[in-house]
Design a protein around this motif. Structure first.
Motif, PDB file in Angstrom:
ATOM      1  N   GLY A 167       6.238   6.131  -6.027  1.00 30.02           N
ATOM      2  CA  GLY A 167       5.298   7.029  -6.802  1.00 30.02           C
ATOM      3  C   GLY A 167       4.567   8.161  -5.649  1.00 30.02           C
ATOM      4  N   THR A 168       4.311   9.126  -5.573  1.00 33.58           N
ATOM      5  CA  THR A 168       3.733   9.989  -4.806  1.00 33.58           C
ATOM      6  C   THR A 168       2.654   9.031  -3.714  1.00 33.58           C
ATOM      7  OG1 THR A 168       2.341  11.547  -6.061  1.00 33.58           O
ATOM      8  CG2 THR A 168       4.762  12.222  -5.721  1.00 33.58           C
ATOM      9  N   GLU A 169       2.126   8.802  -4.989  1.00 39.41           N
ATOM     10  CA  GLU A 169       0.653   7.299  -4.153  1.00 39.41           C
ATOM     11  C   GLU A 169       1.476   7.061  -2.492  1.00 39.41           C
ATOM     12  OE1 GLU A 169       2.425   5.056  -7.055  1.00 39.41           O
ATOM     13  OE2 GLU A 169       1.706   7.538  -6.667  1.00 39.41           O
ATOM     14  N   ARG A 170       2.888   6.376  -2.535  1.00 37.13           N
ATOM     15  CA  ARG A 170       2.496   6.331  -1.600  1.00 37.13           C
ATOM     16  C   ARG A 170       3.791   6.912   0.146  1.00 37.13           C
ATOM     17  NH1 ARG A 170       7.091   1.806  -3.967  1.00 37.13           N
ATOM     18  NH2 ARG A 170       7.335   1.518  -1.967  1.00 37.13           N
ATOM     19  N   ILE A 171       3.402   7.979  -0.820  1.00 42.28           N
ATOM     20  CA  ILE A 171       4.035   9.078   0.340  1.00 42.28           C
ATOM     21  C   ILE A 171       2.928  10.098   1.334  1.00 42.28           C
ATOM     22  CG2 ILE A 171       5.346  11.514   0.747  1.00 42.28           C
ATOM     23  CD1 ILE A 171       6.735  10.673  -1.771  1.00 42.28           C
ATOM     24  N   TRP A 172       3.455   9.851   2.607  1.00 41.10           N
ATOM     25  CA  TRP A 172       2.247  10.256   3.525  1.00 41.10           C
ATOM     26  C   TRP A 172       2.970  10.761   3.961  1.00 41.10           C
ATOM     27  CZ3 TRP A 172      -3.253   9.410   2.849  1.00 41.10           C
ATOM     28  CH2 TRP A 172      -3.201   8.544   1.586  1.00 41.10           C
ATOM     29  N   VAL A 173       2.542  12.528   4.376  1.00 46.08           N
ATOM     30  CA  VAL A 173       2.972  13.692   4.904  1.00 46.08           C
ATOM     31  C   VAL A 173       2.746  13.322   6.510  1.00 46.08           C
ATOM     32  CG1 VAL A 173       3.107  16.326   5.380  1.00 46.08           C
ATOM     33  CG2 VAL A 173       3.560  15.171   3.091  1.00 46.08           C
ATOM     34  N   ALA A 209       0.280   1.224  14.273  1.00 44.17           N
ATOM     35  CA  ALA A 209      -0.944   1.090  13.680  1.00 44.17           C
ATOM     36  C   ALA A 209      -0.833   0.717  12.442  1.00 44.17           C
ATOM     37  CB  ALA A 209      -1.340   2.496  14.163  1.00 44.17           C
ATOM     38  N   LEU A 210      -0.461   0.480  11.347  1.00 44.96           N
ATOM     39  CA  LEU A 210      -1.069  -0.330  10.476  1.00 44.96           C
ATOM     40  C   LEU A 210      -0.457  -0.985  10.038  1.00 44.96           C
ATOM     41  CD1 LEU A 210       0.517   2.266   7.807  1.00 44.96           C
ATOM     42  CD2 LEU A 210      -2.011   1.425   7.866  1.00 44.96           C
ATOM     43  N   GLU A 238       9.147  -4.287  -0.610  1.00 41.15           N
ATOM     44  CA  GLU A 238       6.827  -4.938  -0.350  1.00 41.15           C
ATOM     45  C   GLU A 238       7.134  -4.945   1.755  1.00 41.15           C
ATOM     46  OE1 GLU A 238       8.237  -9.754  -0.992  1.00 41.15           O
ATOM     47  OE2 GLU A 238       7.630  -8.811  -2.500  1.00 41.15           O
ATOM     48  N   ARG A 239       8.004  -5.170   1.563  1.00 46.40           N
ATOM     49  CA  ARG A 239       7.750  -5.108   3.085  1.00 46.40           C
ATOM     50  C   ARG A 239       8.350  -3.724   4.268  1.00 46.40           C
ATOM     51  NH1 ARG A 239       7.669  -9.990   4.981  1.00 46.40           N
ATOM     52  NH2 ARG A 239       7.893 -10.639   2.799  1.00 46.40           N
ATOM     53  N   VAL A 240       9.063  -3.141   3.498  1.00 47.83           N
ATOM     54  CA  VAL A 240       9.853  -1.521   4.689  1.00 47.83           C
ATOM     55  C   VAL A 240       8.806  -0.788   4.418  1.00 47.83           C
ATOM     56  CG1 VAL A 240      11.276  -0.522   5.032  1.00 47.83           C
ATOM     57  CG2 VAL A 240      12.202  -2.948   4.086  1.00 47.83           C
ATOM     58  N   THR A 297       5.154   4.347   2.216  1.00 45.03           N
ATOM     59  CA  THR A 297       4.592   2.536   2.686  1.00 45.03           C
ATOM     60  C   THR A 297       4.712   1.810   1.400  1.00 45.03           C
ATOM     61  OG1 THR A 297       2.501   3.067   1.299  1.00 45.03           O
ATOM     62  CG2 THR A 297       2.452   3.566   3.569  1.00 45.03           C
ATOM     63  N   PRO A 298       4.724   0.494   1.771  1.00 45.41           N
ATOM     64  CA  PRO A 298       4.892  -0.259   0.629  1.00 45.41           C
ATOM     65  C   PRO A 298       3.979   0.028  -0.455  1.00 45.41           C
ATOM     66  CG  PRO A 298       5.327  -1.453   2.603  1.00 45.41           C
ATOM     67  CD  PRO A 298       4.825  -0.283   3.319  1.00 45.41           C
TER      68      PRO A 298
END
Length: 381
Positions: free
Chosen positions: A86-92, A105-106, A222-224, A246-247
């Motif tokens: 979903g787009t909620e896991r995509i960060w430009v 950093a995360l 869940e971890r990549v 993000t996972p």
């Protein structure tokens, strides 16, 4: 005067940029040191960015990026990578460089260890130092065809290890890992409860087996943390648009992390990225064919001169053995070679200790320059 933070002072510089900066001061240098595609950005992509500027669409965007771009990324991941997110896991992000730093950093706290490929992209190690973490190299050697020794990799894991970085197709090696190898790395991460950071910037340039995204493998989702970019695929290196996938479970922390780092990526560049992802992919296919033809031509030159190299299976680099000429210091040799022979190449030691005696050459450059630059390399006696 107050002192600069010790971990910043300890961050190693880039051996590639050192050569590049010298080359910029020497007109006429054949530039083979940096990963700069020779292909032109497609006109519709340039038009999209120009239209955004003309229309004044230059305000802040959402931290994660404009919705049209995140939707285009999600569709591309599903179509090209078999990755359903979903787009909620995509960060430009501001290129893959920021995405890599953000991913590290995360998951890394000061003193944590991260396993990094050696040879591997320079910022893997640089980022770890900047985060007060400890990069632990895992060797990729000629004896194993520059593939990881999975038993040796597992022996490097300690109670402080938090993540493994994987880069396939590889910069600088031009190699790829098989699906079985990638699954074994994910299995190790599952068994030892580690994160995996997957740099997939060269995903569209593979010369044999199709690209495999680690997050699609069993246990990977869940971890990549996956890193992508338009820089190499669409020849948009200066646009600085990448993305971090993000996972599940990062949604609550990412807005603050992104705000603190960059707020958002510039809006016209994001619109250009939308045009690149949703428009015709023929320019990518044309570029891939050109890079493959350049690789073949470059290999012919090296074969004719008896110079060893790693057979490339991805990206647009050649990893070349010049140990017969470097006297154990390829960085110093590369600088002399630039000054004396007018060719800029990236010294292998810039990518880790295992790169000593090797150089990286970018083949996504002008073919005539590439062939001439390789002809100037010293051949074994």
């Amino acid at each position: 005067m107050p002192e600069i933070a010790a971990h910043i002072v300890a961050t190693p510089g880039s051996g590639i940029r050192h050569i590049y900066e010298i080359a910029l001061q020497r007109p006429g240098t054949i530039m083979l040191a940096v990963g700069e595609p020779s292909a032109q950005v497609a006109q519709p992509v340039r038009d999209a960015a120009a239209a955004a500027w003309r229309a004044g669409r230059t305000r802040y965007t959402a931290n994660a990026g404009i919705s049209g771009l995140r939707e285009a990324i999600a569709a591309t991941l599903a179509r090209q990578n078999g990755l359903q997110v979903g787009t909620e896991r995509i960060w430009v992000t501001a290129g893959a460089t920021q995405a890599l730093h953000q991913a590290m950093a995360l998951v890394l706290a000061p003193g944590d260890e991260v396993l990094v490929p050696d040879p591997g992209y320079t910022t893997f190690t640089m980022n770890a130092h900047m985060l007060s973490a400890r990069p632990v190299p895992y060797a990729l050697t000629p004896e194993r065809g520059f593939q990881p020794d999975l038993d040796a990799l597992e022996r490097l894991v300690t109670p402080r290890t938090r993540a493994i970085i994987v880069n396939s197709p590889s910069n600088p090696l031009g190699s790829t890992f098989s699906r079985a190898t990638l699954q074994a790395i994910v299995d190790l991460a599952v068994a030892r409860d580690l994160w995996v950071i997957s740099d997939e910037v060269y995903e569209r340039f593979t010369w044999g087996e199709p690209h495999v995204s680690l997050a699609t493998l069993s246990g990977g989702d869940e971890r990549v943390l996956s890193v992508f970019s338009v820089s190499k695929t669409y020849a948009m290196t200066g646009a600085r648009v990448g993305w971090l996938v993000t996972p599940p479970g990062f949604e609550a922390v990412m807005p603050a992390v992104q705000e603190a780092a960059i707020s958002c990526v510039n809006a016209p560049a994001q619109e250009a990225a939308v045009a690149a992802l949703t428009g015709s992919q023929e320019p990518v296919e044309i570029a891939a064919r050109a890079y493959r033809e350049n690789l073949a031509a470059a290999c012919r030159v090296l074969d004719e001169r008896g110079i060893g190299y790693l057979e490339p299976t991805g990206a647009f680099y050649l990893w070349i053995d010049v140990s017969h000429a470097t006297d154990g210091d390829v960085a110093a040799w590369a600088e002399r070679f630039l000054i004396e022979r007018g060719v800029a190449v990236a010294p292998g030691s810039a990518f880790g200790a295992s790169g000593e005696g090797w150089i990286r050459v970018c083949v996504a450059s002008d073919l005539a320059d590439l062939e001439e630059g390789l002809r100037r390399l010293p051949a074994p006696r």
